[in-house]
Design an enzyme around this catalytic site. Sequence first.
Site, PDB file in Angstrom:
ATOM      1  N   CYS A 288       3.248  -3.167   3.973  1.00 54.91           N
ATOM      2  CA  CYS A 288       2.393  -2.031   4.343  1.00 54.91           C
ATOM      3  C   CYS A 288       3.100  -1.299   5.477  1.00 54.91           C
ATOM      4  O   CYS A 288       4.307  -1.462   5.651  1.00 54.91           O
ATOM      5  CB  CYS A 288       0.975  -2.477   4.692  1.00 54.91           C
ATOM      6  SG  CYS A 288       0.816  -3.590   6.091  1.00 54.91           S
TER       7      CYS A 288
ATOM      8  N   HIS B  48      10.934 -23.916   9.283  1.00 55.99           N
ATOM      9  CA  HIS B  48       9.986 -24.724  10.064  1.00 55.99           C
ATOM     10  C   HIS B  48       8.541 -24.591   9.607  1.00 55.99           C
ATOM     11  O   HIS B  48       7.762 -25.524   9.774  1.00 55.99           O
ATOM     12  CB  HIS B  48      10.059 -24.337  11.551  1.00 55.99           C
ATOM     13  CG  HIS B  48      11.291 -24.865  12.230  1.00 55.99           C
ATOM     14  ND1 HIS B  48      11.446 -24.868  13.594  1.00 55.99           N
ATOM     15  CD2 HIS B  48      12.428 -25.412  11.722  1.00 55.99           C
ATOM     16  CE1 HIS B  48      12.624 -25.399  13.917  1.00 55.99           C
ATOM     17  NE2 HIS B  48      13.245 -25.724  12.789  1.00 55.99           N
TER      18      HIS B  48
ATOM     19  N   THR C 102       2.826  -1.607   8.791  1.00 54.04           N
ATOM     20  CA  THR C 102       3.254  -2.518   9.857  1.00 54.04           C
ATOM     21  C   THR C 102       3.469  -3.955   9.394  1.00 54.04           C
ATOM     22  O   THR C 102       4.042  -4.756  10.138  1.00 54.04           O
ATOM     23  CB  THR C 102       2.171  -2.580  10.952  1.00 54.04           C
ATOM     24  OG1 THR C 102       0.951  -3.036  10.334  1.00 54.04           O
ATOM     25  CG2 THR C 102       1.939  -1.214  11.600  1.00 54.04           C
TER      26      THR C 102
ATOM     27  N   HIS D 203       8.595 -31.171  10.421  1.00 50.77           N
ATOM     28  CA  HIS D 203       7.860 -29.916  10.218  1.00 50.77           C
ATOM     29  C   HIS D 203       6.764 -30.055   9.166  1.00 50.77           C
ATOM     30  O   HIS D 203       5.794 -29.304   9.186  1.00 50.77           O
ATOM     31  CB  HIS D 203       8.834 -28.792   9.854  1.00 50.77           C
ATOM     32  CG  HIS D 203       9.894 -28.600  10.887  1.00 50.77           C
ATOM     33  ND1 HIS D 203       9.597 -28.176  12.166  1.00 50.77           N
ATOM     34  CD2 HIS D 203      11.228 -28.824  10.854  1.00 50.77           C
ATOM     35  CE1 HIS D 203      10.711 -28.134  12.876  1.00 50.77           C
ATOM     36  NE2 HIS D 203      11.712 -28.526  12.108  1.00 50.77           N
TER      37      HIS D 203
ATOM     38  N   ASP E 104       0.868  -1.177   0.000  1.00 47.96           N
ATOM     39  CA  ASP E 104       0.000   0.000   0.000  1.00 47.96           C
ATOM     40  C   ASP E 104       0.907   1.230   0.000  1.00 47.96           C
ATOM     41  O   ASP E 104       2.135   1.111  -0.187  1.00 47.96           O
ATOM     42  CB  ASP E 104      -1.000  -0.037   1.170  1.00 47.96           C
ATOM     43  CG  ASP E 104      -0.356   0.194   2.538  1.00 47.96           C
ATOM     44  OD1 ASP E 104       0.894   0.302   2.620  1.00 47.96           O
ATOM     45  OD2 ASP E 104      -1.099   0.256   3.533  1.00 47.96           O
TER      46      ASP E 104
HETATM   47  C1  RB5 Z   1      -1.979   2.558   6.493  1.00 50.01           C
HETATM   48  O1  RB5 Z   1      -1.896   3.778   7.158  1.00 50.01           O
HETATM   49  C2  RB5 Z   1      -1.670   1.427   7.457  1.00 50.01           C
HETATM   50  O2  RB5 Z   1      -2.773   1.179   8.272  1.00 50.01           O
HETATM   51  C3  RB5 Z   1      -1.268   0.192   6.693  1.00 50.01           C
HETATM   52  O3  RB5 Z   1      -0.153   0.475   5.917  1.00 50.01           O
HETATM   53  C4  RB5 Z   1      -0.889  -1.019   7.505  1.00 50.01           C
HETATM   54  O4  RB5 Z   1       0.038  -0.719   8.488  1.00 50.01           O
HETATM   55  C5  RB5 Z   1      -2.005  -1.827   8.011  1.00 50.01           C
HETATM   56  O5  RB5 Z   1      -1.842  -2.889   8.616  1.00 50.01           O
END
Ligand code: RB5
Length: 149
Positions: free
Chosen positions: A65, A98, A67, A133, A8
């Site tokens: 993304c 694994h 996180t 595994h 994203d």
């Molecule tokens: C976008 O701001 C953010 O929410 C997205 O990139 C991501 O971290 C979502 O899990």
Amino acid sequence: MKVALGCDHGGFELKEAIKKYISDKGVEVVDFGTYTTDSVDYPEYGMKVAEAVSKGEVEQGILICGTGLGMSYVANKVKGIRCACVSDVFSAEMSKLHNDANVLALGARVVGLGLGLKIVETWLGTEFEGGRHQRRVDLITAVEDKYFK
Ligand code: RB5
């Protein structure tokens, strides 16, 4: 090796860096976008990459993304996907050795460029160990079969 990439807006810059890094190493990349830093919804891109892996169009997928979390949630809803959201090199290696992860999710705001590329290098360069595994991965698939027909 053919690898699908998706991101994203939060993961765009790291996705572009990963694309160059692995292309330079001879990996064939299928880039499912996004292609700018304009705000988008990550589930669309996570689903495209996960479907490409699930259908066997590519061997592996990498999602980025902010996180890595949202992308991993989406990818793990798609049949046959084992997506590891990773922010350290050890976990990247173990997710392959694994757990036979076939999609990697990264948080660009968590790992940054240097660690992000190192994680990708480690993940793509590690293979599933199989053996005991395999039975455990089969048990994961059994859960999937039970709840997602
Ligand atoms: C976008 O701001 C953010 O929410 C997205 O990139 C991501 O971290 C979502 O899990």
